[in-house]
Design a protein around this motif. Structure first.
Motif, short mmCIF file in Angstrom:
data_model
loop_
_atom_site.label_atom_id
_atom_site.label_comp_id
_atom_site.label_asym_id
_atom_site.label_seq_id
_atom_site.Cartn_x
_atom_site.Cartn_y
_atom_site.Cartn_z
N LEU A 153 42.35 44.55 39.71
CA LEU A 153 41.18 43.69 39.58
C LEU A 153 41.28 42.47 40.49
O LEU A 153 40.28 41.97 40.99
N GLU A 154 42.50 42.00 40.69
CA GLU A 154 42.71 40.87 41.58
C GLU A 154 42.30 41.21 43.01
O GLU A 154 41.70 40.40 43.72
N LYS A 155 42.61 42.42 43.44
CA LYS A 155 42.21 42.85 44.78
C LYS A 155 40.69 42.97 44.89
O LYS A 155 40.11 42.60 45.90
N ARG A 167 49.48 44.97 33.54
CA ARG A 167 49.76 44.16 34.73
C ARG A 167 49.25 44.84 35.99
O ARG A 167 48.73 44.20 36.89
N LEU A 168 49.38 46.15 36.04
CA LEU A 168 48.88 46.90 37.18
C LEU A 168 47.35 46.83 37.25
O LEU A 168 46.78 46.68 38.33
N ALA A 194 33.19 32.45 37.54
CA ALA A 194 32.82 33.09 36.29
C ALA A 194 33.35 34.52 36.23
O ALA A 194 33.86 34.97 35.20
N LEU A 195 33.23 35.24 37.33
CA LEU A 195 33.74 36.61 37.38
C LEU A 195 35.26 36.62 37.25
O LEU A 195 35.83 37.46 36.56
N SER A 196 35.92 35.68 37.89
CA SER A 196 37.37 35.59 37.82
C SER A 196 37.85 35.35 36.39
O SER A 196 38.77 36.01 35.91
N ILE A 197 37.22 34.42 35.71
CA ILE A 197 37.59 34.12 34.34
C ILE A 197 37.30 35.30 33.43
O ILE A 197 38.11 35.67 32.58
#
Length: 93
Positions: A27-29, A21-22, A38-41
């Motif tokens: 990666l979210e930041k 989760r961390l 595409a990068l998000s998925i």
């Protein structure tokens, strides 16, 4: 399997869930700077697969098998970390 190994497995899986989760949070930041679906998925799927792979490896090394409640320990660690992380976008009163 001894009780000591089961206790170690519990804490190892909970810690791995929390670390997964961390890693997702970090990666979210990084994804916030790049606006690409595409990068998000890809990062979401690869983070989930990496966490699950580590969980399976730990289960096979310590217990020799994978059971449903091992996944519950892993997900429990992820949920605990989710609630410990500060919420982004939450307004301060």
């Amino acid at each position: 399997m001894t009780v000591a190994v089961q206790i170690i497995l519990f804490f190892a899986l909970a810690a791995e869930g929390a670390l997964t989760r961390l890693a997702y949070r970090l990666l979210e930041k990084a994804r916030a700077k790049i606006k690409s679906k595409a990068l998000s998925i890809a990062t979401d799927v690869l983070t989930a697969l990496a966490g699950a792979g580590v969980m399976f490896l730990t289960c096979f090394l310590l217990a020799g098998t994978v059971r449903v409640f091992y996944a519950v320990f892993f997900l429990g660690g992820a949920v605990i970390m989710h609630f410990l992380l500060p919420a982004k976008g939450r307004e301060k009163a």
